[in-house]
Write a protein that holds these residues in place. Structure first.
Motif, PDB file in Angstrom:
ATOM      1  N   PRO A   1       0.807  -1.233   0.000  1.00  0.00           N
ATOM      2  CA  PRO A   1       0.000   0.000   0.000  1.00  0.00           C
ATOM      3  C   PRO A   1       0.837   1.278   0.000  1.00  0.00           C
TER       4      PRO A   1
ATOM      5  N   ARG B   1      -2.443  11.850   4.122  1.00  0.00           N
ATOM      6  CA  ARG B   1      -3.467  12.545   4.901  1.00  0.00           C
ATOM      7  C   ARG B   1      -3.992  13.773   4.147  1.00  0.00           C
TER       8      ARG B   1
ATOM      9  N   VAL C   1     -11.239  -1.997   1.767  1.00  0.00           N
ATOM     10  CA  VAL C   1     -10.222  -2.102   2.828  1.00  0.00           C
ATOM     11  C   VAL C   1     -10.593  -3.291   3.717  1.00  0.00           C
TER      12      VAL C   1
ATOM     13  N   THR D   1      -5.371  -7.567  11.026  1.00  0.00           N
ATOM     14  CA  THR D   1      -4.362  -7.031  11.938  1.00  0.00           C
ATOM     15  C   THR D   1      -3.337  -6.209  11.162  1.00  0.00           C
TER      16      THR D   1
ATOM     17  N   THR E   1      -3.784  -4.496   8.388  1.00  0.00           N
ATOM     18  CA  THR E   1      -4.334  -3.181   8.028  1.00  0.00           C
ATOM     19  C   THR E   1      -4.430  -2.291   9.261  1.00  0.00           C
ATOM     20  N   ARG E   2      -4.785  -2.903  10.397  1.00  0.00           N
ATOM     21  CA  ARG E   2      -4.901  -2.112  11.629  1.00  0.00           C
ATOM     22  C   ARG E   2      -3.556  -1.559  12.090  1.00  0.00           C
ATOM     23  N   GLY E   3      -2.469  -2.130  11.579  1.00  0.00           N
ATOM     24  CA  GLY E   3      -1.147  -1.575  11.874  1.00  0.00           C
ATOM     25  C   GLY E   3      -0.960  -0.200  11.253  1.00  0.00           C
ATOM     26  N   PHE E   4      -1.735   0.096  10.203  1.00  0.00           N
ATOM     27  CA  PHE E   4      -1.576   1.358   9.485  1.00  0.00           C
ATOM     28  C   PHE E   4      -2.767   2.302   9.642  1.00  0.00           C
ATOM     29  N   LEU E   5      -3.954   1.726   9.789  1.00  0.00           N
ATOM     30  CA  LEU E   5      -5.170   2.549   9.803  1.00  0.00           C
ATOM     31  C   LEU E   5      -6.072   2.152  10.968  1.00  0.00           C
ATOM     32  N   GLN E   6      -6.954   3.082  11.364  1.00  0.00           N
ATOM     33  CA  GLN E   6      -8.052   2.706  12.268  1.00  0.00           C
ATOM     34  C   GLN E   6      -9.202   2.278  11.376  1.00  0.00           C
TER      35      GLN E   6
ATOM     36  N   TRP F   1      -7.105   7.470   9.265  1.00  0.00           N
ATOM     37  CA  TRP F   1      -5.731   7.601   9.735  1.00  0.00           C
ATOM     38  C   TRP F   1      -5.676   7.352  11.228  1.00  0.00           C
ATOM     39  N   LYS F   2      -4.632   6.664  11.634  1.00  0.00           N
ATOM     40  CA  LYS F   2      -4.455   6.395  13.066  1.00  0.00           C
ATOM     41  C   LYS F   2      -4.387   7.702  13.839  1.00  0.00           C
ATOM     42  N   GLY F   3      -5.073   7.734  14.959  1.00  0.00           N
ATOM     43  CA  GLY F   3      -5.001   8.926  15.807  1.00  0.00           C
ATOM     44  C   GLY F   3      -6.142   9.900  15.571  1.00  0.00           C
TER      45      GLY F   3
ATOM     46  N   LEU G   1      -9.245  10.284  16.331  1.00  0.00           N
ATOM     47  CA  LEU G   1     -10.282   9.671  17.172  1.00  0.00           C
ATOM     48  C   LEU G   1     -11.619  10.389  17.097  1.00  0.00           C
TER      49      LEU G   1
ATOM     50  N   MET H   1     -13.324   9.481  13.937  1.00  0.00           N
ATOM     51  CA  MET H   1     -13.733   8.074  14.036  1.00  0.00           C
ATOM     52  C   MET H   1     -15.046   7.951  14.832  1.00  0.00           C
TER      53      MET H   1
ATOM     54  N   ASN I   1       0.235  12.006  20.503  1.00  0.00           N
ATOM     55  CA  ASN I   1      -0.611  11.394  19.464  1.00  0.00           C
ATOM     56  C   ASN I   1      -0.230  11.840  18.041  1.00  0.00           C
TER      57      ASN I   1
ATOM     58  N   ARG J   1       0.646   9.315  14.725  1.00  0.00           N
ATOM     59  CA  ARG J   1      -0.495   9.093  13.840  1.00  0.00           C
ATOM     60  C   ARG J   1      -0.003   8.798  12.417  1.00  0.00           C
ATOM     61  N   GLY J   2      -0.877   8.240  11.608  1.00  0.00           N
ATOM     62  CA  GLY J   2      -0.504   7.898  10.239  1.00  0.00           C
ATOM     63  C   GLY J   2      -0.505   9.133   9.352  1.00  0.00           C
ATOM     64  N   GLU J   3       0.441   9.229   8.443  1.00  0.00           N
ATOM     65  CA  GLU J   3       0.497  10.345   7.485  1.00  0.00           C
ATOM     66  C   GLU J   3       0.444   9.828   6.047  1.00  0.00           C
TER      67      GLU J   3
ATOM     68  N   TYR K   1      -0.256   6.100   3.906  1.00  0.00           N
ATOM     69  CA  TYR K   1      -0.712   4.713   4.087  1.00  0.00           C
ATOM     70  C   TYR K   1       0.451   3.768   3.779  1.00  0.00           C
TER      71      TYR K   1
ATOM     72  N   VAL L   1       4.200   3.879   8.961  1.00  0.00           N
ATOM     73  CA  VAL L   1       3.928   4.352  10.319  1.00  0.00           C
ATOM     74  C   VAL L   1       5.184   4.176  11.151  1.00  0.00           C
TER      75      VAL L   1
ATOM     76  N   ILE M   1       1.844  -1.047  15.501  1.00  0.00           N
ATOM     77  CA  ILE M   1       0.960  -1.901  16.296  1.00  0.00           C
ATOM     78  C   ILE M   1      -0.467  -1.600  15.866  1.00  0.00           C
ATOM     79  N   PRO M   2      -1.347  -2.571  15.986  1.00  0.00           N
ATOM     80  CA  PRO M   2      -2.693  -2.349  15.434  1.00  0.00           C
ATOM     81  C   PRO M   2      -3.593  -1.491  16.320  1.00  0.00           C
TER      82      PRO M   2
ATOM     83  N   THR N   1      -4.053   2.719  18.354  1.00  0.00           N
ATOM     84  CA  THR N   1      -3.563   4.091  18.434  1.00  0.00           C
ATOM     85  C   THR N   1      -2.661   4.214  19.666  1.00  0.00           C
TER      86      THR N   1
END
Lengths: 289, 270
Positions: A99, A106, A116, A120, A122-127, A235-237, A239, A242, B48, B52-54, B56, B59, B63-64, B66
């Motif tokens: 990917p 972002r 998508v 696990t 995918t969850r390493g990169f995205l929520q 994107w992770k973080g 919240l 989300m 945070n 966070r992801g920037e 895709y 990272v 870890i899966p 936040t």
């Protein structure tokens, strides 16, 4: 002379209980603080930006009248948030195994959609926000009363599903794989009898134009194959965004909108979970070294 | 009244005294609230954006979950560590003001006195850990009742072990001032070396891990029992393990037995 008023003793535990309630209340109030600015930034721009592949039917079709399940759900979510939906079509999505090579940032979008997989990795990169749709390897099998050993299967490989696991499984069972390039190839292989079974991902298998043959559409047995829930990737973080989208999804589920959209794209009917599928595959002849 | 009733009432009385004293002490309760607020709200939100992801596929934090979710179980452990080890102050206090001498001459066996005090301290520490669970919504962690029950069980086991450890420390420290410094030099290094605020990526081999972090740091993390307590709670609360899932409960169980027996040995010698 009046008798002295009796002293009302407060229960011993009352002071402690008041203290505990006070601190628990304080912590609970703290949970209402926004942990980030993602929702504010998106609302400030007035646009919910979504990165999607050029085509991933029935999730993303490119047809304005029936744009796809994911797109219609996102349109409702954007409406829930009072913003416009902006689709950023990216032809690289799904074309490369890594990917990172899709170069999604972002700045381009807040959400990645159109197939998508909730895993696990995918969850390493995205929520992930589940969309309620499941994908996985499915098969078309002849609707025979007495199952025959499968000797050859036509396979249409799919992005996102584990092709190595499938080929390893077929090799282990001694089943010959006949590669196909399109749903039409799968149908032709079944009709010509060059394959006893057709395998593709759950969405493609529904589009195989099988003519006169009596068939059943079934999931490949689980285990070893897993059915994969699909999701929107954030994107992770992020919240606050989300949470707002999750609230929107809950509302769409409650008022039946999700079910209506799924019905429109034929996603309300899933392949069967068939026990005799495992029997069919185990009936395959053993490989002789 | 039977002997068991006497012992039971003695145990209950000592336990209740510790619990009542803790819940009436507003300062201690404020400490129990301020730690999660500082560590989860300030540190978690502050860091945070860096995790966070920037892009895709890219990272810094593979870890899966936040960063807030990753930090959450560790903050529970931190709250338990502070409350459990600081509980030793209560032992020093009782010794300084003669209460300990008064109950030691009672007919209640010494081990019951110690057990009552440790159970009281453990209950309070578990309560302080449970307070952090209120912040689960903030960290976007959804908990089922099963998860909460299992987490409370692990938290109580950890509290019991650490409270016993606090009693062992109290036997070696003679003043309140000395204990304050001593406890901070123990709690913070144990916490920071428990993979609480940075992950050792479970998908990496040991060789890859020591290429990412200095070997001495990886060694400190791996020999620290708190690492496995944090890992066990992560397993229950966010379903993420960095180490073998069996290690967490085993280490917590081992700490409980070893520290209680050591505390009992010290207490009997006094």
């Amino acid at each position: 002379m009046s008798s002295p008023r009796p002293i009302r003793k407060r229960p011993r535990w009352l002071a402690g209980a008041i203290n505990i309630i006070a601190v628990a209340g304080l912590l609970y109030l703290a949970t209402f603080l926004p942990p980030d600015t993602s929702l504010d930034v998106m609302r400030g721009g007035g646009t919910l930006r979504v990165c999607v592949p050029q085509s991933a039917p029935p999730l993303v079709t490119g047809d304005a009248r029936a744009p796809g399940y994911d797109i219609e759900v996102l349109q409702h979510l954007a409406g829930h948030l009072n913003v416009r939906l902006h689709l950023n079509y990216n032809p690289a999505i799904g074309q490369d195994f890594n990917p990172r090579n899709w170069r999604l940032t972002r700045a381009q979008c807040s959400i990645v959609a159109g197939g998508v997989i909730d895993s696990t990795a995918t969850r390493g990169f995205l929520q992930l926000l589940p969309t309620g749709i499941t994908s996985g390897w499915a098969a078309i099998v002849p609707d025979d009363t007495s199952p025959q050993p499968v000797k050859a299967v036509a396979v249409l490989p799919s992005q996102g599903l584990d092709r190595l696991a499938l080929s390893g499984f077929l090799r282990e069972k001694g089943i010959r794989a006949v590669p196909a390039r399109s749903p039409e190839n799968l149908a032709a292989a079944l009709e010509a009898g060059t394959a006893d079974m057709a395998i593709a991902d759950r969405f493609t298998i529904g589009a195989v134009p099988v003519g006169e043959i009596d068939i059943r559409v079934v999931w490949l047995p689980e285990p070893p194959f897993t059915r994969l829930p699909l999701a929107f990737g954030l994107w992770k973080g992020d919240l606050t965004l989300m949470r707002a989208l999750r609230d929107g999804m809950t509302e769409l589920e409650r008022d039946g909108t999700l079910r209506t959209i799924a019905e429109r794209y034929g996603l309300d009917i899933e392949p069967e979970a068939s026990d005799d599928m495992a029997v069919l595959l185990s009936l395959a002849p053993e490989v002789t070294p | 009244m039977s002997r068991f009733m006497h012992i039971g009432r003695g145990l209950y009385g000592i336990w209740l005294r510790e619990v009542m004293r803790a819940v009436r002490d507003r300062g201690q309760l404020i400490g129990g609230v301020s730690r999660p607020l500082i560590w989860l709200l300030i540190l978690g939100i502050g860091l945070n954006p860096y995790f966070r992801g920037e892009v895709y596929g890219e990272v810094r934090f593979v870890i899966p979950y936040t960063y807030l979710q990753f930090l959450f179980p560790a903050v529970i452990v931190l709250n338990i560590m502070y409350t459990s080890i600081q509980f030793a102050v209560s032992v020093i206090w009782d010794r300084e003001f003669g209460f300990l001498r008064a109950i030691l001459i009672s007919p209640v066996p010494r081990w019951i006195i110690l057990l009552g005090k440790i159970l009281g301290g453990s209950t309070v520490a578990t309560g302080h850990g449970a307070l952090v669970l209120i912040l689960a919504r903030f960290a976007d962690i959804t908990l089922s009742w099963d998860q909460v029950a299992l987490a409370l069980l692990l938290m109580f086991g950890l509290s019991f072990g650490l409270t016993s450890f606090g009693v062992i420390l109290a036997a070696r420290v003679r003043s309140f001032e000395g204990f304050g410094v001593f406890s901070n030099t123990i709690i913070l290094p144990l916490y920071f070396c428990s993979s609480s605020i940075f992950p050792l990526d479970p998908s990496l081999t040991r060789a890859q891990t020591v290429a990412l972090y200095p070997e001495w740091l990886v060694f400190l993390v791996e020999i620290n029992p708190i690492t496995y307590a944090v890992d066990a709670l992560r397993g229950v609360l966010i379903n993420f393990h960095q180490f073998d899932p069996r290690l967490g409960p085993m280490v917590i169980g081992g700490m409980t037995v070893v520290f209680f027996l050591s505390a009992l040995f010290d207490f009997r010698r006094r």
